[in-house]
Design an enzyme around this catalytic site. Structure first.
Site, mmCIF file in Angstrom:
data_model
loop_
_atom_site.group_PDB
_atom_site.id
_atom_site.type_symbol
_atom_site.label_atom_id
_atom_site.label_comp_id
_atom_site.label_asym_id
_atom_site.label_seq_id
_atom_site.Cartn_x
_atom_site.Cartn_y
_atom_site.Cartn_z
ATOM 1 N N GLU A 1 50.787 14.028 31.340
ATOM 2 C CA GLU A 1 48.889 13.649 32.146
ATOM 3 C C GLU A 1 48.898 13.830 33.696
ATOM 4 O OE1 GLU A 1 46.308 9.729 31.747
ATOM 5 O OE2 GLU A 1 48.268 9.355 31.693
ATOM 6 N N THR B 1 43.518 20.732 11.964
ATOM 7 C CA THR B 1 43.170 22.117 12.474
ATOM 8 C C THR B 1 41.373 21.191 13.223
ATOM 9 O OG1 THR B 1 41.576 22.418 10.515
ATOM 10 C CG2 THR B 1 44.012 23.529 11.409
ATOM 11 N N HIS B 2 40.743 21.230 13.518
ATOM 12 C CA HIS B 2 40.273 21.032 14.443
ATOM 13 C C HIS B 2 40.187 19.763 14.404
ATOM 14 C CE1 HIS B 2 37.366 24.588 12.816
ATOM 15 N NE2 HIS B 2 38.384 24.421 12.160
ATOM 16 N N SER C 1 52.572 31.748 60.635
ATOM 17 C CA SER C 1 52.721 31.648 59.456
ATOM 18 C C SER C 1 54.107 31.185 59.223
ATOM 19 C CB SER C 1 52.899 33.066 58.228
ATOM 20 O OG SER C 1 53.707 33.881 59.654
ATOM 21 N N ASN D 1 51.137 4.314 30.899
ATOM 22 C CA ASN D 1 50.478 5.709 30.663
ATOM 23 C C ASN D 1 51.010 6.286 30.771
ATOM 24 O OD1 ASN D 1 48.182 4.131 31.233
ATOM 25 N ND2 ASN D 1 48.131 3.343 33.318
ATOM 26 N N TYR E 1 49.468 47.656 54.613
ATOM 27 C CA TYR E 1 48.990 46.633 54.551
ATOM 28 C C TYR E 1 48.528 45.641 55.437
ATOM 29 C CZ TYR E 1 50.647 41.937 56.944
ATOM 30 O OH TYR E 1 50.196 40.855 56.987
ATOM 31 N N LYS F 1 48.981 -2.095 29.747
ATOM 32 C CA LYS F 1 49.204 -0.840 29.708
ATOM 33 C C LYS F 1 50.575 -0.071 30.022
ATOM 34 C CE LYS F 1 46.675 1.717 29.833
ATOM 35 N NZ LYS F 1 44.944 2.133 30.324
ATOM 36 N N SER G 1 49.407 -0.550 34.791
ATOM 37 C CA SER G 1 48.391 -0.895 35.251
ATOM 38 C C SER G 1 48.866 -1.819 35.906
ATOM 39 C CB SER G 1 47.349 -0.787 34.525
ATOM 40 O OG SER G 1 46.047 -1.109 34.904
ATOM 41 N N GLN H 1 49.349 38.366 54.510
ATOM 42 C CA GLN H 1 49.946 36.752 54.723
ATOM 43 C C GLN H 1 49.600 35.103 53.622
ATOM 44 O OE1 GLN H 1 50.824 35.859 59.194
ATOM 45 N NE2 GLN H 1 50.170 34.359 59.286
ATOM 46 N N ASN I 1 55.652 45.041 58.306
ATOM 47 C CA ASN I 1 55.553 45.046 56.979
ATOM 48 C C ASN I 1 56.653 45.333 55.216
ATOM 49 O OD1 ASN I 1 53.655 44.826 58.534
ATOM 50 N ND2 ASN I 1 52.753 47.081 58.087
ATOM 51 N N LYS J 1 51.620 33.947 50.660
ATOM 52 C CA LYS J 1 52.178 32.745 50.373
ATOM 53 C C LYS J 1 52.250 31.687 49.691
ATOM 54 C CE LYS J 1 54.799 35.497 53.464
ATOM 55 N NZ LYS J 1 52.937 36.813 53.330
HETATM 56 N N1 ARG Z 1 53.644 37.102 58.714
HETATM 57 C C1 ARG Z 1 53.464 38.265 58.145
HETATM 58 C C2 ARG Z 1 52.986 38.202 56.387
HETATM 59 O O1 ARG Z 1 53.332 37.419 55.633
HETATM 60 C C3 ARG Z 1 54.569 39.129 58.462
HETATM 61 C C4 ARG Z 1 54.121 40.714 58.298
HETATM 62 C C5 ARG Z 1 53.190 41.033 59.273
HETATM 63 N N2 ARG Z 1 53.261 42.034 60.300
HETATM 64 C C6 ARG Z 1 52.142 42.349 60.795
HETATM 65 N N3 ARG Z 1 51.886 43.533 60.842
HETATM 66 N N4 ARG Z 1 50.697 41.582 61.296
HETATM 67 O O2 ARG Z 1 52.729 38.758 55.785
#
Ligand code: ARG
Length: 477
Positions: free
Chosen positions: A305, A170-171, A38, A300, A332, A298, A292, A337, A125, A340
């Site tokens: 948008e 409205t509408h 990660s 835009n 966990y 144009k 454009s 992971q 964790n 993120k």
């Molecule tokens: N990269 C992991 C995550 O984003 C970190 C925690 C990893 N923990 C584990 N027991 N493998 O969650």
């Protein structure tokens, strides 16, 4: 058979298995190492990861698990690593999986075996759960600043347009005249709630998971309240299993971000309509638009948008996180992971969109005359004529019927009610007298009459703007 070749207290854990290779009999498959890593995206947390580690080491020294000298070495090592990362000289290694192990490995490389003591009483964790919370807390604070800037921009534009009259819809059909200032204050209110939601979410983000370790807590005499204080957390997460596993706070943020985007998308839609040749209510300065490659005429409204379009990806980010969490058993799981990227994407998108809006709103130029002319079309004062008759004793339902007939005449003659003659109007009710034009049929009479809190009259809008400034002070105190 390969086993971890690092002897106890080795200072060169130069591959991931150096972190956990004790029970493994072969190295991780190269593809699996990359697939499960990660660090490509969680290196964003380097600052929070280092801050969390410094607080953890400080706490461990306070309770006697580390010596003060060890603590100082760790803090100095981590500070140097932070500088290396910021200078771009830090080498991020996929084989070290994530931000935590990259930094820890480098620490051990720099300061020797003391680096290996940092992870005492901690797990990745609770470490990652802490990093996300620290990071999100900072991002929420930045987003709140952007919201505040946008809200102030709206109040500034509203203040200049307290008397600007436009058709209210409205509408998407002409309904009643409103002041442009009043319309902008509607946008302002949406953002007030968005801000309140973020601030409320922040309270639940601002809790410390550290100390939960892998899932059950730790055998060391840790002082979680002290770590919480060092990191500016309001309190500790009360249950270790919950603390390392739930990402509801991130889901909540993405929900709040989705509502912000939904609001920005609605505002965008109106700006797109208003800047069209058919409406021409406002001009967006050229610097927020593009042309454009084929049609020379144009200009835009790309920014609104794009923001309307980007709202979709933030809603997607919310659904990703909900689906990610659903059905996960305690505690966990590696699934987490995947929290993120949808979180980062929502943060980046909402930030960029708010920044664009905050810059663009004060630069909008309303076409006051065109708005006014538009308000004169579509019988926007028909309700006012009905109210006029009610005040003269007609029951509202009957007044509605009478005015409906007058409108039908206006449609046939292609004239607004205010352009019909008194005689023409009197065909429908002899209660209509010459004062009808001033009291009911002008745009000013119509907006001025809606003179109560929440109404569109210039007087009320002015008062609402004054209150809004005070509310902002409280909201961002
Ligand atoms: N990269 C992991 C995550 O984003 C970190 C925690 C990893 N923990 C584990 N027991 N493998 O969650």
């Amino acid at each position: 058979m390969t086993t971890s070749s690092n002897p106890p207290n080795s200072v060169t854990p130069d591959q991931t298995s150096g972190m956990w290779g004790g029970r493994f009999s072969e190295a991780t498959d190269a593809f699996v190492a990359e697939f499960t890593a990660s660090v490509q995206f969680d290196q964003r947390f380097y600052k929070q990861d280092i801050a969390g580690s410094i607080a953890h080491a400080t706490m461990l020294a306070k309770v006697g698990v580390l010596t003060e000298a060890e603590r100082d070495d760790i803090i100095e090592g981590l500070s140097t690593i932070r500088s290396e990362i910021e200078a771009g000289t830090f080498e991020w290694r996929i084989d070290l999986e994530d931000v935590h192990m990259n930094i820890e490995s480098r620490l051990t490389q720099r300061i020797g075996i003391t680096g290996k003591k940092l992870h005492t009483g901690r797990s990745r964790n609770d470490q990652i759960a802490t990093d996300i919370r620290l990071y999100l807390r900072d991002e929420i604070d930045d987003i709140l600043k952007l919201l505040e800037r946008l809200q102030k921009g709206l109040l500034g534009l509203a203040a200049k347009n307290v008397n600007t009259i436009m058709p209210g819809f409205t509408h998407l059909q002409t309904a009643q005249p409103v002041t442009f200032g009043h319309h902008l204050l509607a946008w302002f209110e949406m953002l007030v709630r968005d801000s309140e939601r973020l601030q409320d979410c922040r309270k639940r983000v601002n809790r410390l998971p550290l100390g939960s370790a892998a899932l059950a807590g730790t055998t060391y005499p840790i002082d979680r309240a002290y770590t919480a204080e060092l990191l500016g957390f309001e309190a500790v997460c009360e249950n270790s299993l919950d603390a390392v596993s739930d990402r509801d706070f991130a889901i909540e943020f993405n929900a709040a971000a989705s509502l912000i985007m939904m609001h920005l998308s609605r505002m965008s839609e109106e700006l797109i309509l208003w800047t069209s040749a058919q409406f021409k209510f406002v001009n967006i300065p050229d610097r927020f638009c593009t042309g454009s490659s084929i049609m020379p005429q144009k200009k835009n409204p790309d920014v609104p948008e794009l923001i309307r379009g980007k709202s979709g990806r933030v809603f997607g980010d919310l659904i990703s996180l909900l689906t990610l969490m659903k059905g996960q058993p305690l505690a966990y799981n590696k699934d987490n992971q995947e929290d993120k990227e949808p979180l980062f994407d929502a943060i980046d998108t909402v930030r960029g969109s708010l920044m664009a809006f905050a810059d663009m709103i004060p630069a909008l130029v309303p076409n006051i005359e065109i708005m006014r002319e538009a308000a004169l079309r579509g019988f926007s004062t028909a309700t006012d004529l009905a109210d006029y008759l009610v005040k003269k004793g007609v029951a509202f339902r009957d007044a509605h019927e009478i005015v409906g007939k007058a409108v039908a005449l206006g449609v046939a003659e292609e004239k607004d009610l205010s352009e019909l003659t008194l005689e023409q109007l009197q065909q429908f009710s002899d209660l209509i007298t010459a004062d009808v034009f001033d009291k009911a049929l002008t745009l000013e009479a119509s907006v001025n009459a809606r003179d109560h809190i929440g109404g569109t009259s210039p007087k009320q809008v002015e008062a609402a703007i004054a209150r809004a400034h005070k509310r902002l002070e409280q909201l961002y105190a």
